[in-house]
Write a protein that holds these residues in place. Sequence first.
Motif, PDB file in Angstrom:
ATOM      1  N   VAL A 217       0.871  -1.170   0.000  1.00  9.15           N
ATOM      2  CA  VAL A 217       0.000   0.000   0.000  1.00  9.15           C
ATOM      3  C   VAL A 217       0.905   1.216   0.000  1.00  9.15           C
ATOM      4  O   VAL A 217       1.732   1.385   0.888  1.00  9.15           O
TER       5      VAL A 217
ATOM      6  N   VAL B 166      -2.595   0.544  -4.404  1.00 13.22           N
ATOM      7  CA  VAL B 166      -2.732  -0.732  -3.722  1.00 13.22           C
ATOM      8  C   VAL B 166      -2.361  -1.830  -4.701  1.00 13.22           C
ATOM      9  O   VAL B 166      -3.013  -1.971  -5.737  1.00 13.22           O
TER      10      VAL B 166
ATOM     11  N   LEU C 178     -10.223  -0.598   0.863  1.00 15.22           N
ATOM     12  CA  LEU C 178      -8.958  -1.140   1.358  1.00 15.22           C
ATOM     13  C   LEU C 178      -9.176  -2.290   2.336  1.00 15.22           C
ATOM     14  O   LEU C 178      -8.524  -3.338   2.243  1.00 15.22           O
TER      15      LEU C 178
END
Lengths: 156, 190
Positions: free
Chosen positions: B61, B71, B81
């Motif tokens: 990340v 990501v 996420l």
Amino acid sequence: MSRFRKEKKKEVPALNTSSMSDIIFMFLFFFMVITTIREATLFVKVQVPAATEIQKLERKNLVSYIYIGTPINIQMYGSEPRIQLNDQFGTVEQISAFIESERAARPEQDRPFLITSLKVDKDVRMGIVTDVKQELRKVGAYKINYSANKTDNLFK
Amino acid sequence: MARKIPQLNMSSTADISFLLLTFFLLTSSINTDKGLSRMLPPLPDPNAKPPIIKERNVFTVLVNTYDQLLVEGKPGDIRNLRKQVKEFIANPYDDPNLSEGEIITLPHLGQVRKSKGVISLQNDRGTSYDMYIKVQNELAGAIYELRDELAQEKLGRSISQISDQAILDEIQKAVPMSISEAEPKAIGGK
């Protein structure tokens, strides 16, 4: 007959206020128990960010605080984010000395459990925070806590 | 006959206690010591080689100076996420692009799949602290949810209902908080 006697001018009886102080004292003790004396006067604006996965810090006496934020008095100290250690502005280099003094102030058996609480303003850029973290790693203060407020929904 | 004691005027006691009350209200603050607890890693040994971790076991990340996410090499959204991390760690269908797992046996939980996945977080010096905390929060949240799901699956209880420290330790062992922060870079300026 006395029953029909004309009413005399009656005085209002004095209120008994002695229980009022008891109630106020109760309030006082309540507030004394749930609050803590402020650790330091803040020279920097600290508005901590919000988060959902919050843990409470136990054992307050093992926590030392580092504040990072824009100075409140911008005319005097400028608008760059500054670090506050105890009651004065500090630099990144002073952090190791600060941690050492915090350690020295605690009994020896508690020293490995010291937690550093980072109270950082949410508008601060990560650069200064990273420097502080690197400095903490150098002196071996590995336990940290990013201070944050509880929120239910992060994406409002 | 006993002499009558004159009544004391107590009204000023209330004033005094009010004064004390306001004094304590002003000088104290309600305890707000909460936040995200983390362990910092020790400084890397310059002679030691970094451990070799397979590419598929690393979930990268990146947060840039404009608070944008990258990501696993693709532009990401903070809202997704948590889901992505959970999928990466749990990897229920054994996707070869997601993390590897190994079956370990624990005394209370029995056979558990332990992921070898590591989340690697790197931020820029210009990233805002607010965004950083949000990302940290989502990563931690994903791990906590996985732990909770494991507890539900194996014991039929949510993790908040478990008070036995031995079981909690086992759950932490099965789903470790493996977030690694890369050494910082300064790309986007201050």
